[in-house]
Design a protein around this motif. Structure first.
Motif, PDB file in Angstrom:
ATOM      1  N   CYS A  31       0.831  -1.208   0.000  1.00 28.49           N
ATOM      2  CA  CYS A  31       0.000   0.000   0.000  1.00 28.49           C
ATOM      3  C   CYS A  31       0.866   1.259   0.000  1.00 28.49           C
ATOM      4  CB  CYS A  31      -0.919   0.013   1.213  1.00 28.49           C
ATOM      5  SG  CYS A  31      -2.162  -1.272   1.198  1.00 28.49           S
ATOM      6  N   GLU A  32       1.863   1.278   0.868  1.00 33.47           N
ATOM      7  CA  GLU A  32       2.744   2.446   0.949  1.00 33.47           C
ATOM      8  C   GLU A  32       3.483   2.665  -0.365  1.00 33.47           C
ATOM      9  OE1 GLU A  32       5.043   1.365   4.331  1.00 33.47           O
ATOM     10  OE2 GLU A  32       3.449   1.841   5.776  1.00 33.47           O
ATOM     11  N   LYS A  33       3.919   1.572  -0.997  1.00 35.68           N
ATOM     12  CA  LYS A  33       4.609   1.677  -2.283  1.00 35.68           C
ATOM     13  C   LYS A  33       3.680   2.234  -3.358  1.00 35.68           C
ATOM     14  CE  LYS A  33       5.579  -2.104  -4.599  1.00 35.68           C
ATOM     15  NZ  LYS A  33       6.239  -3.385  -4.985  1.00 35.68           N
ATOM     16  N   GLN A  34       2.441   1.742  -3.385  1.00 40.51           N
ATOM     17  CA  GLN A  34       1.500   2.224  -4.391  1.00 40.51           C
ATOM     18  C   GLN A  34       1.263   3.725  -4.266  1.00 40.51           C
ATOM     19  OE1 GLN A  34      -2.112   0.183  -5.295  1.00 40.51           O
ATOM     20  NE2 GLN A  34      -1.296  -1.830  -4.807  1.00 40.51           N
ATOM     21  N   LEU A  35       1.110   4.208  -3.056  1.00 38.11           N
ATOM     22  CA  LEU A  35       0.874   5.638  -2.864  1.00 38.11           C
ATOM     23  C   LEU A  35       2.090   6.457  -3.294  1.00 38.11           C
ATOM     24  CD1 LEU A  35      -1.035   5.624   0.543  1.00 38.11           C
ATOM     25  CD2 LEU A  35      -1.993   5.757  -1.766  1.00 38.11           C
ATOM     26  N   LYS A  36       3.290   5.982  -2.978  1.00 40.39           N
ATOM     27  CA  LYS A  36       4.499   6.684  -3.402  1.00 40.39           C
ATOM     28  C   LYS A  36       4.623   6.714  -4.922  1.00 40.39           C
ATOM     29  CE  LYS A  36       7.246   5.740   0.758  1.00 40.39           C
ATOM     30  NZ  LYS A  36       8.415   4.998   1.321  1.00 40.39           N
ATOM     31  N   LEU A  37       4.100   5.678  -5.579  1.00 38.36           N
ATOM     32  CA  LEU A  37       4.179   5.592  -7.038  1.00 38.36           C
ATOM     33  C   LEU A  37       3.044   6.328  -7.742  1.00 38.36           C
ATOM     34  CD1 LEU A  37       5.325   1.871  -7.397  1.00 38.36           C
ATOM     35  CD2 LEU A  37       6.675   3.916  -7.915  1.00 38.36           C
ATOM     36  N   GLY A  38       2.193   7.006  -6.984  1.00 36.56           N
ATOM     37  CA  GLY A  38       1.198   7.879  -7.608  1.00 36.56           C
ATOM     38  C   GLY A  38      -0.202   7.329  -7.732  1.00 36.56           C
ATOM     39  N   ALA A  68      -2.631   3.320   5.105  1.00 39.79           N
ATOM     40  CA  ALA A  68      -3.050   4.359   4.152  1.00 39.79           C
ATOM     41  C   ALA A  68      -4.421   4.896   4.554  1.00 39.79           C
ATOM     42  CB  ALA A  68      -3.076   3.779   2.741  1.00 39.79           C
ATOM     43  N   THR A 238       5.842   3.102 -14.355  1.00 45.57           N
ATOM     44  CA  THR A 238       6.025   4.521 -14.041  1.00 45.57           C
ATOM     45  C   THR A 238       5.819   5.419 -15.260  1.00 45.57           C
ATOM     46  OG1 THR A 238       8.419   4.242 -14.336  1.00 45.57           O
ATOM     47  CG2 THR A 238       7.549   4.058 -12.097  1.00 45.57           C
ATOM     48  N   THR A 241       2.150   6.047 -15.516  1.00 37.00           N
ATOM     49  CA  THR A 241       1.738   7.002 -14.493  1.00 37.00           C
ATOM     50  C   THR A 241       2.110   8.422 -14.893  1.00 37.00           C
ATOM     51  OG1 THR A 241       1.971   5.315 -12.766  1.00 37.00           O
ATOM     52  CG2 THR A 241       1.952   7.608 -12.051  1.00 37.00           C
TER      53      THR A 241
END
Length: 296
Positions: A31-38, A68, A238, A241
């Motif tokens: 979850c944290e990775k997904q948010l950092k990736l936009g 999150a 990326t 995104t």
């Protein structure tokens, strides 16, 4: 373009194992990775979850919201009871949570629409009807009218509905790609105020792995031209995104030109932009799909 992160999925070996063992660590890290990736939303996909979905979904929802708390979630499983148990424990987020997906089949929507309304959730209205995949944009439109009318009757306004016309693989159902685009062009007249989404990566499900990113990105741009509001996408892509968030206007411009038949000669373009032109021509059916279409 709004992005729904697709990677919190039971089919992932790491996430599937974490679901089974009730291990919050990998789930929260994802979850944290997904948010950092936009990613703007996080999709929780349990698959069928027939055995223990009613217990698993609320546990996963609570684990995700610990990591999150502001991220809206999509609850995705064919187990209706599991979705409701998840909705019961969700705390408010930055935007409404979403029930993903409600099919255009009476035996599904008559149960699921009142449930979504009860918890004030948005819904994904999936154009999968009694006969399965619609044959063309007109069948999609008919299913859309039926399902949105039922949703409105259940107290869900168009503004809380994300219409999913269904993406199919370009290598085996090339004509369906344009059918979805044609349906997207009709959507504002059919369902004013409704939003739209799709499982974007389905279009490249089957072609070689190296082709998937460019096929996905090209189709997203094509759909976005006609009002697609969101896509369920791969957080690790990326480049997609960046395009979705308006950072690669050069790609958007050349895709639009290719759609209009006004793209510059390929010899004048970089290989990257030329490949987007070739991909548009495959999606529109101007060129036949082959695993080597970028080399031609």
């Amino acid at each position: 373009m709004i992005l729904f992160g697709e990677s919190l999925n039971v089919i992932s070996k790491v996430i599937g194992k974490a679901f089974k063992e009730r291990d919050p660590g990998p789930i929260q890290a994802e979850c944290e990775k997904q948010l950092k990736l936009g990613m703007d939303y996080i999709d929780i996909n349990l698959g069928p979850a027939k055995k223990d979905g009613h217990e698993l979904m609320p546990w996963v929802c609570q684990v995700v919201q610990e990591a999150a708390p502001d991220a809206p979630l999509l609850l995705d499983t064919s187990n209706i009871a599991a979705i409701e148990e998840g909705l019961k424990v969700l705390k408010p987020a930055a935007k409404p949570h979403v029930v993903n997906s409600i099919m255009a089949r009476a035996e599904r929507y008559t149960e699921m629409l009142p449930m979504a309304a009860k918890y004030d959730a948005d819904i994904v209205a999936l154009m999968w009807g009694p006969d399965g995949l619609p044959r063309d944009e007109n069948e999609r439109a008919a299913l859309c009218v039926e399902l949105l009318y039922a949703a409105n009757e259940a107290g869900i306004p168009n503004e809380k509905i994300w219409v999913d016309g269904i993406v199919t693989p370009v290598n085996i159902q090339q004509a369906q790609c344009m059918s979805l685009i044609n349906f997207q062009m009709m959507l504002e007249d059919i369902a004013p105020g409704a939003m739209s989404t799709c499982g974007l990566s389905n279009i490249s499900n089957g072609p070689p792995e190296h082709l998937r990113p460019i096929i996905n990105t090209t189709f997203m741009v094509m759909l976005g031209r006609y009002g697609m509001k969101s896509v369920i996408s791969d957080p690790l892509d990326t480049n997609l995104t960046e395009v979705a968030k308006g950072k690669r206007q050069d790609i958007v411009d050349v895709v639009y030109q290719a759609m209009d038949g006004t793209a510059p000669d390929l010899s004048t373009l970089s290989k990257e932009l030329g490949d987007y032109v070739k991909t548009v021509r495959v999606i529109t059916g101007e060129s036949l799909f082959s695993d080597s279409y970028l080399e031609i």
